[in-house]
Design an enzyme around this catalytic site. Structure first.
Site, PDB file in Angstrom:
ATOM      1  N   ASP A 171      33.839  77.618  13.408  1.00 52.88           N
ATOM      2  CA  ASP A 171      34.880  76.588  13.357  1.00 52.88           C
ATOM      3  C   ASP A 171      34.170  75.242  13.343  1.00 52.88           C
ATOM      4  O   ASP A 171      32.992  75.168  13.009  1.00 52.88           O
ATOM      5  CB  ASP A 171      35.863  76.724  14.530  1.00 52.88           C
ATOM      6  CG  ASP A 171      37.282  76.302  14.151  1.00 52.88           C
ATOM      7  OD1 ASP A 171      37.445  75.140  13.720  1.00 52.88           O
ATOM      8  OD2 ASP A 171      38.222  77.099  14.285  1.00 52.88           O
ATOM      9  N   HIS A 221      32.909  75.005  10.157  1.00 55.02           N
ATOM     10  CA  HIS A 221      33.888  74.163   9.479  1.00 55.02           C
ATOM     11  C   HIS A 221      33.491  72.697   9.553  1.00 55.02           C
ATOM     12  O   HIS A 221      34.319  71.815   9.313  1.00 55.02           O
ATOM     13  CB  HIS A 221      35.279  74.410  10.049  1.00 55.02           C
ATOM     14  CG  HIS A 221      35.788  75.790   9.759  1.00 55.02           C
ATOM     15  ND1 HIS A 221      37.022  76.245  10.179  1.00 55.02           N
ATOM     16  CD2 HIS A 221      35.224  76.838   9.090  1.00 55.02           C
ATOM     17  CE1 HIS A 221      37.192  77.502   9.783  1.00 55.02           C
ATOM     18  NE2 HIS A 221      36.113  77.883   9.130  1.00 55.02           N
TER      19      HIS A 221
END
Length: 440
Positions: free
Chosen positions: A231, A255
């Protein structure tokens, strides 16, 4: 790390007045010392050291040093909450172990204790071991990732690892191995984080929501760190001002360096200014530089720079969306689709490297189309830049320069651009339309 590049030294020097948060400046001595005993070895790894840890934080809550002993293991089978700390150093020279019993942890989270370590108070420093073999928090997240049901992104009752609310503090050598999910929620002012490591690389199931640092505050810096996760490496949330993320390496299925998400609740006015992401290497990630806000949001994000970013095998190197959605979340209430979190004075400078053309995306996709592909017209995975402005007035003073990003397929790099008007963005650096990226 020795830095000899004169240009980079100049950049970092220019950042210092903005956001390189101040370390502990207390003149009051930390006169008390609590050395935490461990029953790990004597019990052959079965005893719970949480009571001893909680006792140390109660006894040495002010003007103290709390020590996890060098090379010693500790079982932290129950959450630790210390919210009355003041002028304390947490010295982690040993290794901490969370329970490996998933059901037991889920029951604790269901009871309302959803964060394993909660620290709060002024001048709370974290000092991890210099020895790379020590200073680790072992959460045994691999078993959780593997147990996640097929086509699901949210295994139930997962704990957050740490909530850290402080001011005038430093975090050095923080190390997290196989976190179950979210790592550190960092709130406060004048905080420096250096030499952190987050290792959420998986050998099986996808490590959903293994955010590195979720940041909210003023004058916070994260430097010289490594984060491999599934993430955001850093997610800057509102309100935040004067944030620096520099000289870091991030990757796995990261991410990236993110702002948001913002505006999900249209009554929560976003207020973020002066962010710098510089000299960062991004490897095998889904995103590198990322902004995400929901349509219908309100507020302003202003003066943001991503500069000197090196990407290797990244699907979306530069990505902006003002119409974000979350496959595991829903919204309620009345949403005005013409309202946006406004973006102003954004710069993307000196991006270089390769775009993931052959195997784009990551393991977080549980929908069709994948959440990260939704709404993107004619996606080719040659895109160096994706800019999705919600309205023709919601993106202002965008600037790109020195963009040297190339698809692995050796096709020409392309761009997706929506509503970043030339009138409001005269230095955008390319024509805002979908197609081949042609720098101007």
């Amino acid at each position: 790390m020795l830095i000899t590049n004169p240009a980079l030294l100049g950049i970092l020097a220019s950042l210092a007045p903005l956001a390189l948060g101040a370390p502990n400046q207390s003149t009051q001595a930390r006169s008390r010392k609590c050395v935490i005993p461990s029953s790990y070895t004597s019990s052959q790894g079965t005893a719970d050291d949480s009571p001893a840890v909680a006792g140390a934080f109660a006894q040495c809550a002010e003007n103290s040093v709390i020590i996890f002993q060098e090379g010693v293991d500790y079982n932290i089978f129950h959450p630790i909450k210390a919210t009355n700390l003041s002028n304390v150093e947490i010295r982690v020279l040993g290794n901490l172990h969370l329970p490996q019993d998933i059901t037991a942890v889920q029951n604790i989270v269901k009871s309302g204790q959803n964060t394993w370590f909660t620290f709060q108070g002024p001048r709370v420093d974290w000092t991890g071991a210099d020895d790379i073999n020590n200073g680790w928090i072992n959460s045994y997240g691999q078993a959780w990732w593997d147990a996640n049901p097929a086509n699901s992104s949210s295994f139930p009752n997962r704990p957050h690892l740490m909530s850290y609310k402080t001011s005038q503090a430093s975090i050095k050598n923080f190390r997290s191995r196989k976190p179950i999910a979210w790592n550190v929620k960092l709130h406060g002012d004048d905080i420096t984080v250096t030499h952190a490591i987050v290792d959420a690389k998986s050998t099986g199931g996808f490590p959903f929501n293994t955010d590195g640092f979720d940041v909210e505050g003023t004058n916070i810096s994260i430097t010289d760190s490594v984060m491999y996760n599934g993430d955001d490496a850093i997610a800057v949330n509102t309100p935040s001002h004067n944030i620096v993320f520099a000289r870091n390496t991030i990757g796995y299925q990261s991410h990236g360096m993110s702002i948001g998400s913002l505006g999900k609740d249209p009554t929560d006015f976003a207020n973020i200014t002066n962010l710098r992401f510089e000299d960062v290497t991004v490897i095998d990630a889904l995103y590198a530089a990322r902004f995400k806000s929901w349509s219908g949001g309100k507020g302003l994000v202003k003066n943001v720079v991503w500069k000197n970013i090196r990407v290797f095998n990244v699907t979306f190197p530069i990505f902006v969306t003002q119409s974000y959605s979350d496959q595991s979340a829903s919204r309620s209430g009345t949403i005005d689709p013409s309202s946006s979190v406004m973006m102003e004075d954004f710069t993307w400078s000196n991006f270089s490297g390769s775009i993931n053309t052959y195997h784009p995306g990551d393991g977080s996709c549980v929908t069709n189309p994948c959440w990260y592909n939704a709404g993107l017209p004619n996606l080719k995975h040659t895109e160096a830049i994706v800019l999705e402005c919600n309205t023709e007035s919601s993106c202002k003073n965008f600037r790109t320069e020195g963009i040297r990003l190339y698809p692995q397929s050796k096709d020409s790099p392309s761009v997706i651009c929506m509503k970043a008007t030339a009138e409001l963005n005269p230095k955008l650096g390319f024509e805002c339309k979908n197609g081949t990226f042609v720098p101007q």
